[in-house]
Scaffold this active site. Sequence first.
Site, PDB file in Angstrom:
ATOM      1  N   ARG A  89      -5.380   1.281  -4.587  1.00 10.19           N
ATOM      2  CA  ARG A  89      -4.620   0.540  -3.032  1.00 10.19           C
ATOM      3  C   ARG A  89      -4.393  -0.883  -3.615  1.00 10.19           C
ATOM      4  NH1 ARG A  89      -8.116   3.244   1.081  1.00 10.19           N
ATOM      5  NH2 ARG A  89      -7.528   5.165  -0.613  1.00 10.19           N
ATOM      6  N   ASP A  94      -6.686  -1.303   1.469  1.00 14.63           N
ATOM      7  CA  ASP A  94      -6.884  -0.865   2.390  1.00 14.63           C
ATOM      8  C   ASP A  94      -7.640  -1.707   3.733  1.00 14.63           C
ATOM      9  OD1 ASP A  94      -7.551   1.208   3.394  1.00 14.63           O
ATOM     10  OD2 ASP A  94      -9.218   2.112   2.395  1.00 14.63           O
ATOM     11  N   ARG A  97       0.785  -1.274   0.255  1.00 14.25           N
ATOM     12  CA  ARG A  97      -0.109   0.414  -0.167  1.00 14.25           C
ATOM     13  C   ARG A  97       1.157   1.159   0.137  1.00 14.25           C
ATOM     14  NH1 ARG A  97      -4.911   2.397   2.758  1.00 14.25           N
ATOM     15  NH2 ARG A  97      -4.913   4.665   2.317  1.00 14.25           N
ATOM     16  N   ASP A 110      -9.768  -1.421   7.125  1.00 15.41           N
ATOM     17  CA  ASP A 110     -10.188  -0.150   8.296  1.00 15.41           C
ATOM     18  C   ASP A 110     -11.020  -0.092   9.244  1.00 15.41           C
ATOM     19  OD1 ASP A 110     -10.139   2.298   6.772  1.00 15.41           O
ATOM     20  OD2 ASP A 110     -12.061   2.361   5.208  1.00 15.41           O
TER      21      ASP A 110
HETATM   22  N1  LIG Z   1     -11.313   2.941  12.916  1.00 14.70           N
HETATM   23  C1  LIG Z   1     -10.213   3.897  11.490  1.00 14.70           C
HETATM   24  N2  LIG Z   1      -9.996   2.785  10.508  1.00 14.70           N
HETATM   25  C2  LIG Z   1      -8.787   3.113  10.031  1.00 14.70           C
HETATM   26  N3  LIG Z   1      -7.988   4.256   9.678  1.00 14.70           N
HETATM   27  C3  LIG Z   1      -8.294   4.550  10.468  1.00 14.70           C
HETATM   28  C4  LIG Z   1      -9.294   5.170  11.694  1.00 14.70           C
HETATM   29  N4  LIG Z   1      -9.252   6.038  12.712  1.00 14.70           N
HETATM   30  C5  LIG Z   1      -8.477   7.187  12.361  1.00 14.70           C
HETATM   31  N5  LIG Z   1      -7.393   6.357  11.313  1.00 14.70           N
HETATM   32  C6  LIG Z   1      -6.973   6.842  10.505  1.00 14.70           C
HETATM   33  O1  LIG Z   1      -6.613   7.240   9.125  1.00 14.70           O
HETATM   34  C7  LIG Z   1      -6.097   7.218   8.671  1.00 14.70           C
HETATM   35  C8  LIG Z   1      -5.720   6.998   6.651  1.00 14.70           C
HETATM   36  O2  LIG Z   1      -6.086   5.804   6.329  1.00 14.70           O
HETATM   37  P1  LIG Z   1      -6.530   5.798   4.518  1.00 14.70           P
HETATM   38  O3  LIG Z   1      -5.240   6.325   3.997  1.00 14.70           O
HETATM   39  O4  LIG Z   1      -6.655   4.281   5.246  1.00 14.70           O
HETATM   40  O5  LIG Z   1      -7.821   6.357   4.774  1.00 14.70           O
HETATM   41  P2  LIG Z   1      -8.500   6.335   2.703  1.00 14.70           P
HETATM   42  O6  LIG Z   1      -8.991   4.560   2.900  1.00 14.70           O
HETATM   43  O7  LIG Z   1      -7.947   6.782   2.391  1.00 14.70           O
HETATM   44  O8  LIG Z   1      -9.879   7.352   3.804  1.00 14.70           O
HETATM   45  P3  LIG Z   1     -11.020   6.738   4.603  1.00 14.70           P
HETATM   46  O9  LIG Z   1     -11.108   6.696   5.931  1.00 14.70           O
HETATM   47  O10 LIG Z   1     -12.330   7.296   4.347  1.00 14.70           O
HETATM   48  O11 LIG Z   1     -11.655   4.766   4.575  1.00 14.70           O
HETATM   49  C9  LIG Z   1      -4.945   6.202   9.013  1.00 14.70           C
HETATM   50  O12 LIG Z   1      -3.769   6.611   9.124  1.00 14.70           O
HETATM   51  C10 LIG Z   1      -5.492   6.016  10.726  1.00 14.70           C
HETATM   52  O13 LIG Z   1      -4.551   6.750  11.400  1.00 14.70           O
HETATM   53  N1  LIG Z   2     -16.094   1.054  -3.992  1.00 15.22           N
HETATM   54  C1  LIG Z   2     -15.171   1.507  -3.293  1.00 15.22           C
HETATM   55  N2  LIG Z   2     -14.537   2.868  -3.291  1.00 15.22           N
HETATM   56  C2  LIG Z   2     -13.994   3.137  -2.713  1.00 15.22           C
HETATM   57  C3  LIG Z   2     -13.012   2.223  -1.929  1.00 15.22           C
HETATM   58  C4  LIG Z   2     -13.271   1.179  -1.462  1.00 15.22           C
HETATM   59  O1  LIG Z   2     -12.824   0.315  -0.812  1.00 15.22           O
HETATM   60  N3  LIG Z   2     -14.233   0.924  -2.498  1.00 15.22           N
HETATM   61  N4  LIG Z   2     -12.180   2.724  -1.180  1.00 15.22           N
HETATM   62  C5  LIG Z   2     -12.129   4.527  -0.820  1.00 15.22           C
HETATM   63  C6  LIG Z   2     -11.348   5.138  -0.267  1.00 15.22           C
HETATM   64  O2  LIG Z   2     -11.351   4.528   1.258  1.00 15.22           O
HETATM   65  C7  LIG Z   2     -12.246   5.210  -2.303  1.00 15.22           C
HETATM   66  N5  LIG Z   2     -12.992   4.372  -2.887  1.00 15.22           N
END
Ligand SMILES: Nc1ncnc2c1ncn2[C@@H]1O[C@H](COP(=O)(O)OP(=O)(O)OP(=O)(O)O)[C@@H](O)[C@H]1O
Ligand SMILES: Nc1nc2c(c(=O)[nH]1)N=C(CO)CN2
Length: 183
Positions: free
Chosen positions: A100, A103, A91, A105
């Site tokens: 990516r 990912d 990543r 979360d």
């Molecule tokens: N519940 C959570 N799960 C994952 N990351 C988190 C969470 N809360 C805060 N973060 C922070 O978010 C930062 C960025 O995460 P990431 O780059 O995966 O975001 P993204 O996938 O682009 O957007 P989103 O957070 O909307 O999915 C991480 O470095 C992490 O510290």
């Molecule tokens: N369909 C789909 N779209 C996205 C996704 C994902 O996991 N699935 N993740 C994103 C960044 O968090 C932005 N957009």
Amino acid sequence: MTIHSTSEASEAYIALGANLGDREGTLKEALNRLNQHAGIEVVRCSSVYETEPVGYLDQPQFLNMAAVLRTTLAPEALLHEMLDIESQLGRVRDVRYGPRTVDLDLLWVENQSFDTPDLTLPHPRMLERAFVLIPLNDVVPQKEESSGLRQFITAALQDIDGREGIRLWTTNVWDGGSEHSGS
Ligand SMILES: Nc1ncnc2c1ncn2[C@@H]1O[C@H](COP(=O)(O)OP(=O)(O)OP(=O)(O)O)[C@@H](O)[C@H]1O
Ligand SMILES: Nc1nc2c(c(=O)[nH]1)N=C(CO)CN2
């Protein structure tokens, strides 16, 4: 003081996504690496769905899924492991919401909430995203009244615009992997 682990195991719900490289292989490998950690056990996985990109549209389709973990790690330590596995699997963070290899979360941990710069729990965007809600709905028990997660999901599913842009990819992505190293 940061607490890295607790003796009691908790249930944690995570979302996984991938839209570069061998998407299905990378999701499996992320689950294997989580399960190999002594403080993490992968208990249950959703189906995998192929989904149209949301937010940043000029990128390949994603595979998305959800999983339930049992973990003795505190939420910050669990997130740290998840971010570490994202890096191990290639990543690179450049475009926000962009492509990516994987990912991970952290969506929900039973009886826990956080609002720090590094961790927000429950995940603030989980109920807005069909690509998260539909897999999560597969793994949250239908009759789970204690945590409230089931009620949140059922209500949020009624608010989203159906299943457009979301297709079933496979029902069985993970076979339990290699042995979990914890007790
Ligand atoms: N519940 C959570 N799960 C994952 N990351 C988190 C969470 N809360 C805060 N973060 C922070 O978010 C930062 C960025 O995460 P990431 O780059 O995966 O975001 P993204 O996938 O682009 O957007 P989103 O957070 O909307 O999915 C991480 O470095 C992490 O510290
Ligand atoms: N369909 C789909 N779209 C996205 C996704 C994902 O996991 N699935 N993740 C994103 C960044 O968090 C932005 N957009």
